[in-house]
Design a protein around this motif. Sequence first.
Motif, PDB file in Angstrom:
ATOM      1  N   GLN A 153       0.877  -0.972   0.034  1.00 21.32           N
ATOM      2  CA  GLN A 153       0.020  -0.122   0.023  1.00 21.32           C
ATOM      3  C   GLN A 153       0.920   1.114   0.009  1.00 21.32           C
ATOM      4  N   LEU A 154       0.613   2.211  -0.986  1.00 16.33           N
ATOM      5  CA  LEU A 154       1.396   3.642  -0.712  1.00 16.33           C
ATOM      6  C   LEU A 154       0.666   4.537  -1.263  1.00 16.33           C
ATOM      7  N   HIS A 155       0.786   5.790  -0.837  1.00 19.53           N
ATOM      8  CA  HIS A 155       0.230   6.945  -1.371  1.00 19.53           C
ATOM      9  C   HIS A 155       0.884   7.717  -2.281  1.00 19.53           C
ATOM     10  N   THR A 156      -0.110   8.613  -3.044  1.00 20.33           N
ATOM     11  CA  THR A 156       0.423   9.465  -4.106  1.00 20.33           C
ATOM     12  C   THR A 156       1.830   9.958  -3.788  1.00 20.33           C
ATOM     13  N   ALA A 157       2.024  10.302  -2.633  1.00 17.16           N
ATOM     14  CA  ALA A 157       3.177  11.094  -2.019  1.00 17.16           C
ATOM     15  C   ALA A 157       4.370  10.250  -2.148  1.00 17.16           C
ATOM     16  N   ARG A 158       4.111   8.727  -2.267  1.00 22.14           N
ATOM     17  CA  ARG A 158       5.337   8.188  -2.342  1.00 22.14           C
ATOM     18  C   ARG A 158       5.593   7.156  -3.747  1.00 22.14           C
ATOM     19  N   TYR A 159       4.702   7.841  -4.853  1.00 19.99           N
ATOM     20  CA  TYR A 159       4.502   7.198  -6.198  1.00 19.99           C
ATOM     21  C   TYR A 159       5.902   7.809  -6.604  1.00 19.99           C
ATOM     22  N   ALA A 160       6.657   6.949  -7.486  1.00 18.29           N
ATOM     23  CA  ALA A 160       7.797   7.095  -8.079  1.00 18.29           C
ATOM     24  C   ALA A 160       7.669   6.938  -9.611  1.00 18.29           C
ATOM     25  N   GLY A 161       6.710   6.386 -10.065  1.00 18.31           N
ATOM     26  CA  GLY A 161       6.587   6.409 -11.562  1.00 18.31           C
ATOM     27  C   GLY A 161       5.981   4.926 -11.842  1.00 18.31           C
ATOM     28  N   PRO A 162       5.372   4.623 -12.878  1.00 14.14           N
ATOM     29  CA  PRO A 162       4.640   3.549 -13.268  1.00 14.14           C
ATOM     30  C   PRO A 162       5.546   2.220 -13.469  1.00 14.14           C
TER      31      PRO A 162
END
Length: 356
Positions: A153-162
Motif C-alpha cells: 500500500q502506498l500514497h501518491t506522495a510515495r509514487y515514483a513512476g509506473p
Amino acid sequence: MREVEVVVTGAGQAGLSSAYHLRRSGFEPERDFVVLDRSPAPGGAWQFRWPSLTYGKVHGMHSLPGMELANADPARPSAEVIGEYFDRYERAFDLRVRRPVAVRAVREGDGGRLLVETSAGTWSTRALINATGTWDQPFLPRYPGQESFRGRQLHTARYAGPEEFAGQRVVVVGGGASGTQHLLELAPYAAATTWVTRRPPVFREGPFDADAGRAAVALVEERVRQGLPPRSVVSVTGLPLNDAIRKGLADGVLDRLPMFDRITPDGVEWRDGRHVTADVILWATGFRAALGHLAPLRLREPGGGIRVEGTRAVADPRIHLVGYGPSASTIGANRAGRAAVRDIRRLLAEDRPVAA
C-alpha cells in the motif's frame, strides 16, 4: 530568541509570493522578516513529484510575481523545471530562505507577539504568514481489513513512476487528477488496473474560463468562511476532459467502480460479494492542510477547519493563511500573498505605539 516583524513558514508558491510582496513593501529579509522552509531545496512540494510528471502535464502552473517562467521544456520533469525556477526566483529577489527548518509550534508570546518554535531555534514575531501547504499531510483513509493486506500500500506522495508496478494488479483509489494520471500511466505496465472512487467522477468539457474560476473559488471560500475544512479542487471544478482522458475512457482504463467496503489479504471486496485481487493499493486520496504547528493557538472551529476571511484567521488577525482554501492554486497563492502583506502592514501600523 530572534525578533522580526513577520515570519513566513513555507517556501512554495504561496510563501515566495508573500516574501516577494513583503520585500516590495519595504521589509528587509532577516531584519524585518524571515522565510522558513522545511524542504531540503527550493521547489516547494514540486521537488517531490514523480519523474514522469513532466512540465507539459502540469495543469495551470502560474508564474510567481515579478518573474515569468518562460520557455520551459515540456518534456522535462516538473520537479526539475519548477525547482530551478524557484531557486532563480529566491536568488533574484534575495529572499534568503532558511532551510531545512521545521516549524514545530506557534505559541502566544509576551507583549502580543507570537513565538515560532523551530528546529533551528525560536523567532518572536508580530505576524505570521502560514504557507505550509499540504504535501507533509497525506490523507490515508481507513477501511476494515486494511492491516491484513499482504500486498503493498502506498500514497501518491510515495509514487515514483509506473515502472515499479510492472506485471502487478493495481487498485487505484481516488477520483482526482493524481488518480487519473496514475491510472493512465500504469495501464501499459500493470497486469491489471482497477479504479475506485467514493463519488462518480465529473468530467468537465470545454475551457475553464474566468467566470468558472470565480465560481469555483467562491464555493471554497464559503467553506473556509464557515470554519469548514477546504474541499479538493477537483470536487469543485471537475476533471478536464482532455485527449488523454478521452482515450482512457475509450480504452476502459477509466471505468470506475464505487468504493469497496473492506480490504482482504489478497485484494478488496464489496458488500455484494464482488472481489478484486490486487498486489498493490495506490491511495490517490489527496492531502490535508499541514496546520498542526498552529494547534497551540486553538484556531480550529468545531467544523474542523480554520475560519478565514480573505487570508486572515478570524480568531487571530496576526495569522494569515496563504495557499489555504480559495488561495490553494498557483495564481490564487500569488494574489493571496499580496493581500496578506497589505493586511499585515495595516495591522503593524495600528499596533505601533504613538510617540510622545
